[in-house]
Structure formats: structure tokens, C-alpha cells
Motif scaffolding. Structure first.
Motif, PDB file in Angstrom:
ATOM      1  N   HIS B 265       0.840  -1.201   0.000  1.00  0.00           N
ATOM      2  CA  HIS B 265       0.000   0.000   0.000  1.00  0.00           C
ATOM      3  C   HIS B 265       0.878   1.256   0.000  1.00  0.00           C
ATOM      4  O   HIS B 265       0.656   2.179  -0.780  1.00  0.00           O
ATOM      5  CB  HIS B 265      -0.915  -0.044   1.221  1.00  0.00           C
ATOM      6  N   GLU B 266       1.873   1.271   0.863  1.00  0.00           N
ATOM      7  CA  GLU B 266       2.750   2.443   0.936  1.00  0.00           C
ATOM      8  C   GLU B 266       3.490   2.686  -0.381  1.00  0.00           C
ATOM      9  O   GLU B 266       3.629   3.807  -0.827  1.00  0.00           O
ATOM     10  CB  GLU B 266       3.776   2.286   2.070  1.00  0.00           C
ATOM     11  N   PHE B 267       3.956   1.596  -0.988  1.00  0.00           N
ATOM     12  CA  PHE B 267       4.752   1.754  -2.212  1.00  0.00           C
ATOM     13  C   PHE B 267       3.885   2.131  -3.409  1.00  0.00           C
ATOM     14  O   PHE B 267       4.331   2.809  -4.320  1.00  0.00           O
ATOM     15  CB  PHE B 267       5.510   0.468  -2.556  1.00  0.00           C
ATOM     16  N   LEU B 268       2.646   1.650  -3.391  1.00  0.00           N
ATOM     17  CA  LEU B 268       1.839   1.767  -4.610  1.00  0.00           C
ATOM     18  C   LEU B 268       0.708   2.779  -4.516  1.00  0.00           C
ATOM     19  O   LEU B 268       0.014   3.031  -5.496  1.00  0.00           O
ATOM     20  CB  LEU B 268       1.268   0.382  -4.978  1.00  0.00           C
ATOM     21  N   LYS B 269       0.519   3.367  -3.333  1.00  0.00           N
ATOM     22  CA  LYS B 269      -0.671   4.209  -3.154  1.00  0.00           C
ATOM     23  C   LYS B 269      -0.674   5.419  -4.088  1.00  0.00           C
ATOM     24  O   LYS B 269      -1.740   5.928  -4.430  1.00  0.00           O
ATOM     25  CB  LYS B 269      -0.827   4.641  -1.690  1.00  0.00           C
ATOM     26  N   ASP B 270       0.506   5.883  -4.492  1.00  0.00           N
ATOM     27  CA  ASP B 270       0.542   7.057  -5.371  1.00  0.00           C
ATOM     28  C   ASP B 270       0.317   6.716  -6.841  1.00  0.00           C
ATOM     29  O   ASP B 270       0.345   7.604  -7.693  1.00  0.00           O
ATOM     30  CB  ASP B 270       1.884   7.786  -5.223  1.00  0.00           C
ATOM     31  N   PHE B 271       0.122   5.454  -7.130  1.00  0.00           N
ATOM     32  CA  PHE B 271      -0.059   5.075  -8.535  1.00  0.00           C
ATOM     33  C   PHE B 271      -1.512   4.774  -8.888  1.00  0.00           C
ATOM     34  O   PHE B 271      -1.791   4.160  -9.912  1.00  0.00           O
ATOM     35  CB  PHE B 271       0.817   3.869  -8.882  1.00  0.00           C
ATOM     36  N   GLY B 272      -2.419   5.172  -8.015  1.00  0.00           N
ATOM     37  CA  GLY B 272      -3.834   5.111  -8.351  1.00  0.00           C
ATOM     38  C   GLY B 272      -4.500   3.773  -8.078  1.00  0.00           C
ATOM     39  O   GLY B 272      -5.673   3.591  -8.397  1.00  0.00           O
ATOM     40  N   PHE B 273      -3.781   2.826  -7.487  1.00  0.00           N
ATOM     41  CA  PHE B 273      -4.419   1.545  -7.178  1.00  0.00           C
ATOM     42  C   PHE B 273      -5.416   1.709  -6.033  1.00  0.00           C
ATOM     43  O   PHE B 273      -5.217   2.534  -5.138  1.00  0.00           O
ATOM     44  CB  PHE B 273      -3.370   0.493  -6.785  1.00  0.00           C
ATOM     45  N   THR B 274      -6.493   0.950  -6.087  1.00  0.00           N
ATOM     46  CA  THR B 274      -7.459   0.994  -4.991  1.00  0.00           C
ATOM     47  C   THR B 274      -7.838  -0.413  -4.508  1.00  0.00           C
ATOM     48  O   THR B 274      -8.259  -0.581  -3.381  1.00  0.00           O
ATOM     49  CB  THR B 274      -8.761   1.701  -5.427  1.00  0.00           C
ATOM     50  N   GLU B 275      -7.661  -1.394  -5.362  1.00  0.00           N
ATOM     51  CA  GLU B 275      -8.085  -2.760  -4.999  1.00  0.00           C
ATOM     52  C   GLU B 275      -6.938  -3.496  -4.321  1.00  0.00           C
ATOM     53  O   GLU B 275      -6.261  -4.339  -4.914  1.00  0.00           O
ATOM     54  CB  GLU B 275      -8.558  -3.518  -6.243  1.00  0.00           C
ATOM     55  N   TRP B 276      -6.734  -3.161  -3.041  1.00  0.00           N
ATOM     56  CA  TRP B 276      -5.562  -3.678  -2.330  1.00  0.00           C
ATOM     57  C   TRP B 276      -5.628  -5.174  -2.132  1.00  0.00           C
ATOM     58  O   TRP B 276      -4.598  -5.848  -2.069  1.00  0.00           O
ATOM     59  CB  TRP B 276      -5.395  -2.921  -1.010  1.00  0.00           C
ATOM     60  N   HIS B 277      -6.835  -5.676  -2.019  1.00  0.00           N
ATOM     61  CA  HIS B 277      -7.008  -7.115  -1.874  1.00  0.00           C
ATOM     62  C   HIS B 277      -6.426  -7.821  -3.111  1.00  0.00           C
ATOM     63  O   HIS B 277      -5.666  -8.784  -2.998  1.00  0.00           O
ATOM     64  CB  HIS B 277      -8.504  -7.379  -1.740  1.00  0.00           C
ATOM     65  N   ASP B 278      -6.756  -7.308  -4.300  1.00  0.00           N
ATOM     66  CA  ASP B 278      -6.244  -7.892  -5.541  1.00  0.00           C
ATOM     67  C   ASP B 278      -4.729  -7.744  -5.636  1.00  0.00           C
ATOM     68  O   ASP B 278      -4.026  -8.648  -6.090  1.00  0.00           O
ATOM     69  CB  ASP B 278      -6.879  -7.205  -6.758  1.00  0.00           C
ATOM     70  N   VAL B 279      -4.245  -6.570  -5.216  1.00  0.00           N
ATOM     71  CA  VAL B 279      -2.798  -6.336  -5.277  1.00  0.00           C
ATOM     72  C   VAL B 279      -2.069  -7.361  -4.408  1.00  0.00           C
ATOM     73  O   VAL B 279      -1.099  -7.983  -4.837  1.00  0.00           O
ATOM     74  CB  VAL B 279      -2.468  -4.890  -4.818  1.00  0.00           C
TER      75      VAL B 279
END
Lengths: 437, 437
Positions: B265-279
Motif C-alpha cells: 500500500h505504501e509503495f503503490l498508493k501514489d499510482f492510483g491503485f485501490t483494490e488492495w485485496h487484488d494487489v
């Protein structure tokens, strides 16, 4: 709401559908709705109600209400009456802490004796937000803002995602009745102020407040996990030695960090230190410099910081207990030994054991890394350090844990948890009662 | 209050006593009091006032007020008039963001050209608490709760520890006058609600609210530092490859963590991802599985997660610019080149350089690890990565940074900062104006 509740159970808490559940019920709105919802879903529930005897007839009317509800829904119900005021006086606690203690221990007892899988409480989203704001007003840190968890070991809070309004709406739609707690405890007053005056305005600012708050709490919990990892990684390198009363930290590990204060604060906050500036300055101070808290000393000793517990001068050796001893002074108080016929009072400071299983002399000593015991009611053994962590004890509370041992085996984590191996069974001939006074 | 202010400057901000200071003044209560306090302490101050021309005559009256105040106190004063509305339209920003941009850039220009050491703003403790509560109502994380810093590079907020009440009391005691901003911007409305309806109740709950809040913010900042350390430590191991459009993460590093989601979440939050479960599920997914955000793709590729910028198909090569080019399309827009006689308009999207110092062809390319430049107005060079960090750009903003280069040298961090080596000086014969449109 029933549909959302069902959805939530199916998706997030499916294990509740197979479990034997004990609902902690006060008779108030939240726990009554939780009971009804679980009953509708045909979960396997029983009720447990504590009568703390703090509000005279009202307390008794609450008890009657719960009995009637159990009867109406055809549920098994457990009621226990506590003399909360005396308990609070005896153990020098606030009424609130005493009630929490009594409730918690009784629920755990019930759970263990009657093989419940989970204890359910009715905390909801507004409770969590209120706690957050109370902690904020008092000054806090990340720990104080991460909220109560939905699942914590065997305690589950299935309503934690739901706002109070939804719960109230459900109760009104289904014409449920509940008891209003008239007590005017200070937290009640605080919570009412937040509930009626603060939270509605925050909701006006953002109608999605509670959902957003849940996101915030999830994010903060993630951050707290990351902090934990980092602290453990640093501790692993920084701690060179632990013994009963001292912790020894390598200074170079702190000096390699960008913000040593952040770490020193985390490691030492539970030991009563307040002068963080002085603590940080020790890193560069002359050998021999020291900083004191009411209970501890932090000493600079060449490349090390040494933390010593000043309250524990004669901790290091263990205290031996012979078979004919009846009163033994230990750092936590006096242990009183007596042989009894039945197990009557139950409280965390009383242990009943099967005397024939003990090997004398017994010992009382501090706990050590590597200690293992068999928690009462659990299958199998557990690392004591893991148990203390699961109990969420602070470092300083952990420092104050004492054990009663028989040979190599732990009999009692004093005042906390009994060991399963020494418990009273149908075969017990002589019950030994050990009370911490 | 003057005594506490002096004490605070002496103890926490002593460097202000030697510095040449520029106070950002709106004419409102806070900045007027800050000006008076600094004047009383005989600090070396000048005033800078932006007229954003958003409230017609009122804006002009504010300007007059500041001019009069400077005259009364015998202080140097700088006034700049902005067409904020056009600027906001042109660069597709909110009025508020436009004003912030214009103000910030003008202050930085003044600072660099006139060699000010620090820019002072009048934020106070209530501002910080209001921001905290606004972020809380919208949903946030640790970042949104750590407050504005008292010192951030050359920006200093000496009133940050002081409550609004103390500032108002001081103004009344000394019979100061100030301008009331009648604007009804939505944040103003929000802040007023918090100021009048929420914060007083929290202060009732705990009169030490603001001091306690300061403690909370300090603690959260410490936690944020610890999180930063942990993220960097993990990134160092997890990132195996960076090139212009892709980041490659080693899956095993995440799987070794207790809470991989917290880190992802910390690494990717600035790239517009929202489906953390999928990530998170990608960690265990079959090779080839991917999750998309509006701008990025995260692909599971055997032992790796590969993050690709989908908006940047032709990023990887650089764009070459010949001497006679006047309009060049780059990913950020169009660069327009023209020779001019004087430097007139100043805004972040316009660069003036000494044309004789350029080596053609110029290039436009993305920034790379290891890039170094000479920030305009600074002595010496700086790592670009450090500059971007100090500017507090998010990962995604960093991804969108483009450089104009001459040979190996950076001429312009486009839209952000010029390089000192190419600046216009008294010896410049031909000024080249480069504008990003």
C-alpha cells in the motif's frame, strides 16, 4: 441492516458460523441488537451478563431484563453478581478498571470451562471514533489512534463496522426494547458530549465520516505494523543483553538512525521516562551519565545504555516456599496458602491447584526468555513471551510478571493465568488455594 | 505572549536571530501579530504580500493595509499582484491551488534574488489541529495526521506552537488592527465550523488540548520517521530494477513480511491503485496475472511484481531539440522557445536562460537515479533525487518529472526549478525564453 450483517459475517467472519459463541450483554441498545442479529442468523449463541451491583435496583432490573430476553429467545444465559466496589477497593483500582477486570476474567473462565470458541462484544464504529477523539484530546501516539480490533484472539466485535445509527434504526424497526444505563460515569459524560456535539458536526463536514474513519484506522494499523517491524529489527541489533533487572542497548545502533529519539521513545516510554531530550543526549554523553525515571535508571556506560529497574533490588534470586509456609512476602504482595474443600471465589489473584501434583519447595521468580507454560484451558503449551505479547502487556507490565514454579514447571503466572497441568480435576484429593493479597 | 515568543525563538529557532527574514503577510490577524512580534524582537524582517485580486476592492484594501503597516513599522515591503483566476484556468487548477502556487513561487524568487534566509508564515496550533480534523473527516493515514512542520527547509512557522487565542489576546492587548478576510471559500467554511463548533468542545473535554495535540503530532512524526526507515529498508531489498517506466519488485521480500499489504500500500498508493485485496493476492497468483490502476499496471512475472506506467509509451527515449525548433511536443505539454529582451512574467512554467551557454541539440528526458543539478540560487550541486524528496513529491509526481538537458548538464527540471549554471546574468547577450504550455 440484517442483510449487511449477514454479508459481513459471511465475508469477514465466517468462522462465527461454526463456533460456539458467548455474547457479552449489558442489556443496552448495542448488545441487545447484537443478540437479536445473531439469533436471526441462527448462530450458536449464549448470553453472559455481569451484574456489577453499582446502581442498586437498576442493576437488578438490567439482570431481569437479560433473563427475560434469554427466555424470549430461548437462549442459554449466565449471570454473575460482583461486589465491584469492594474489589476496586481491595485491589486499589478505579471502579471502571475493576469492572473490566471482573468481566474479562469471568468471560474467560466461562469460555474455558464451557468450551466457547468466541466471546462477542457489541462495540460499533462510533465507539471506535469516540475513543480516537478522547485519546486525541488527552494526547496520544499511533497506538492510541489505531482503534479496537474487530478480532483479537477469541474476542470478536461483529458490529465494529456499523454506525450507531444503523443499530438504533434496526432496534426501532423491530420494536426492540433495551435498558438505558443511567450511570453518569465520566467516560459516559465524555462520550455523550462527543456523540451529541462533536461527531454530528464532523459528519456534516463529511457524511462519509465513519467509512472514512474506518479507512484511516486500517491505514494507521498498517503503519503500526510497519513500526513494529522496524522496532523489532532495531531491537534485535541493539539489545546485547537482557537479564532479570537490566537491559543493555548498543549505542552505535541508535546513532546509525536518522531519528534515534523516535526509537528510544518507543523502547523506553513504558518505563516512566519523560525527559526525552536528556535521554537522547545520553547517546553522546560521557560514560557514567544517567537519567532517572521514578522506577528506572538509564546509564551511559561506554558504548552502551543500560536500563536498570530500581524497584527490584532483590529480584534476582528466587524466593523459596516450603510446604508448611502459609504467608510468603513476594514483590507483588503476600502469597497466602491454605487447603480448602471447594473452589469458591474466583478472581485473578486466586489460584486453586491439585496439591498432590506440586513438588516442594516451590519457587517464585521473574520470568525469563524461553519460559514455556500450558495455559489453563488451552490445548498444549505456549511460550510465555508470546502469551505476554498476546495479552498486550506493556514492557513495564512485563517486567512485573512473576511466576510460581514447581521444579522446572510453571504453576501460575501470578495474578494472570494458571497452568493447565496443575488444575483441580475430579481426581483431586486436596485443593490448595493460593491467594495474592 | 511576547515573553513566550522570545523564549521560543531563543530556544528552538535561534537561527532566526541571525537571518534575513521575509514574512508572508496577508493582513489578517495571524500574520499581523507575527509581524509585530518579530518587529518587537528586532529581528531582521521584510514583508511580502500577494494581491491575488480575488475580492476586488477588498483585495486592494488589504494591500493598502499592508503598505501602511510596513510604513508604520518602517519595514521593507514587497507587493505582487496576480491574475489568479486566469492562472488557475490556464493551468487547470483550483483557485486555491493556483494561489498557493503563485505565492510559493514568488516567495522563492524573492528569497533567491534578494538573499533572504527564511520565509516566515503565521500558521498556529489551531491551524494544525483543524487540518488534522479535516483530514480525519475525509479519511487519511499517518501522513495526513502529522501536521505541518515548524521548520521545513527555508520555511519557518514560529507561531506553530501558539494557540489562536493567545494571538488574538496579544492583538487586543496591543490594540492592533488587522483585516478580516470575507472570502467564503469552502475550506474557510470548514475551518470556521471546526473552530467554533468542534474544537471548543474538545477543549472542554481537555483544557490542555492544544499542548496534548502537539505531543500527539510529535509522536506521530516520530512514528512516521520509523515507517520511513522501514520502507526504505524493504525497498532497498525488494526493488531489483528501475528504469524509466518500470519498477521491478522481488516478491520474496514481501512474503517475508508479517503484513505485506501495509508495505505494498505504501509503495503503490501514489499510482492510483485501490483494490488492495487484488494487489496483495498477486503475491500468490499465477505468473501473468495483473492488476490495473487508471495509469499503471502491476504484473506478476514469476518471482517479481512489475509496475509499468501505461501513460508513458514513448517515454523511454529522449526528445531532441534543435536550435531552430520553436514548438516541441513533450509528454507534459508543448515547449515554446523564443528569444526575448527582458525577463517579464515569472511563473513556474517559464524558464529564462543565457542562450550562449547551451549546447545544441538539447534533450528532454525523464530523470534518472544519479542525476545531479545546480539548483538556481543555491551554492553548489544537489542530487536530483534529494531535491525531489525535499519538495515532498509523491512517487507518482516524481514519475512525471522531465528534464531539459544540454549535453550532460540539466538546464531545467521542467516546471519546477532552473539550473544555476544557465541563468541570465549581466553578461548575457541573448535571453532564451522557454515556456511550457
Amino acid at each position: 441492516m440484517i442483510a449487511q450483517f449477514q454479508h459481513h459475517i459471511n465475508n469477514k467472519l465466517p468462522f462465527l458460523k461454526q463456533g460456539k459463541l458467548l455474547i457479552a450483554i449489558s442489556g443496552g441498545l448495542d448488545s441487545v441488537v447484537l443478540t437479536h442479529l445473531c439469533h436471526k442468523l441462527k448462530l450458536n449463541i449464549a448470553l453472559a451478563h455481569c451484574n456489577f451491583n453499582l446502581r442498586g435496583e437498576e442493576s437488578d432490573a438490567d439482570e431481569d431484563f437479560v433473563l427475560q430476553l434469554a427466555d424470549d429467545l430461548d437462549l442459554e444465559v449466565f449471570i454473575e453478581s460482583f461486589d465491584t466496589t469492594s474489589y476496586a477497593q481491595e485491589f486499589k483500582m478505579s471502579i471502571q478498571m475493576a469492572a473490566r477486570d471482573l468481566r474479562y476474567h469471568w468471560f474467560q473462565e466461562l469460555k474455558e470451562q464451557l468450551k466457547f470458541d468466541y466471546i462477542l462484544t457489541a462495540h460499533h464504529a462510533d465507539d471506535n471514533l469516540e475513543t480516537f477523539l478522547i485519546n486525541l484530546s488527552r494526547g496520544t501516539g499511533l497506538d492510541g489512534l489505531t482503534g479496537i480490533p474487530e478480532v483479537n484472539a477469541s474476542i470478536v466485535r461483529p458490529l465494529l463496522q456499523f454506525p450507531r445509527q444503523a443499530i438504533e434504526d434496526y432496534a426501532n424497526q423491530h420494536k426492540l426494547t433495551w435498558r438505558n444505563d443511567s450511570s453518569n460515569a465520566s467516560t459516559k459524560y465524555l462520550r455523550n458530549k462527543l456523540r451529541h456535539d462533536v461527531i454530528p458536526i464532523l459528519k456534516e463536514i463529511n457524511p462519509q465520516l465513519l467509512q472514512n474513519f474506518q479507512t484511516t484506522v486500517n491505514n494507521l494499523n498498517d503503519s503500526a505494523d510497519i513500526v513494529d517491524d522496524a522496532l523489532n529489527a532495531v531491537l534485535k541489533c541493539a539489545i546485547v543483553n537482557i537479564d532479570v533487572n537490566t537491559l543493555k542497548f548498543k549505542i552505535s545502533e541508535f546513532k546509525a538512525l536518522k531519528n534515534p529519539k523516535a526509537y528510544l521513545h518507543e523502547f523506553l516510554k513504558d518505563f516512566g521516562f519523560t525527559e526525552w531530550h536528556d535521554v537522547v543526549n545520553l547517546l553522546d554523553a560521557q560514560s557514567g551519565k544517567q537519567v532517572f525515571s521514578p522506577t528506572h535508571r538509564l546509564l551511559k556506560d561506554r558504548e552502551y545504555l543500560i536500563l536498570t529497574d530500581l524497584t527490584a533490588d532483590d529480584d534476582s534470586q528466587s524466593i523459596s516456599i516450603a510446604e508448611n509456609d502459609t504467608n510468603i512476602q513476594i514483590p507483588l504482595g503476600v502469597l497466602h496458602f491454605s487447603e480448602v474443600d471447594t473452589m469458591s471465589t474466583i478472581n485473578p489473584n486466586i489460584l486453586y491447584v491439585d496439591k498432590a501434583l506440586l513438588k516442594y519447595p516451590l519457587s517464585v521468580r521473574k520470568w525469563l526468555e524461553g519460559d514455556i507454560f500450558y495455559p489453563l484451558g488451552m490445548n498444549g503449551k505456549k511460550k510465555l513471551s508470546k502469551y505476554l505479547k498476546d495479552e498486550k502487556l506493556s514492557l513495564i507490565e512485563k517486567e512485573n510478571i512473576w511466576l510460581l514454579t514447581s521444579g522446572e514447571a510453571i504453576v501460575w503466572v501470578i495474578g494472570k493465568r494458571a497452568d493447565d497441568r496443575f488444575k483441580v480435576t475430579d481426581n483431586t484429593e486436596q485443593i490448595l488455594k493460593i491467594e495474592l493479597i
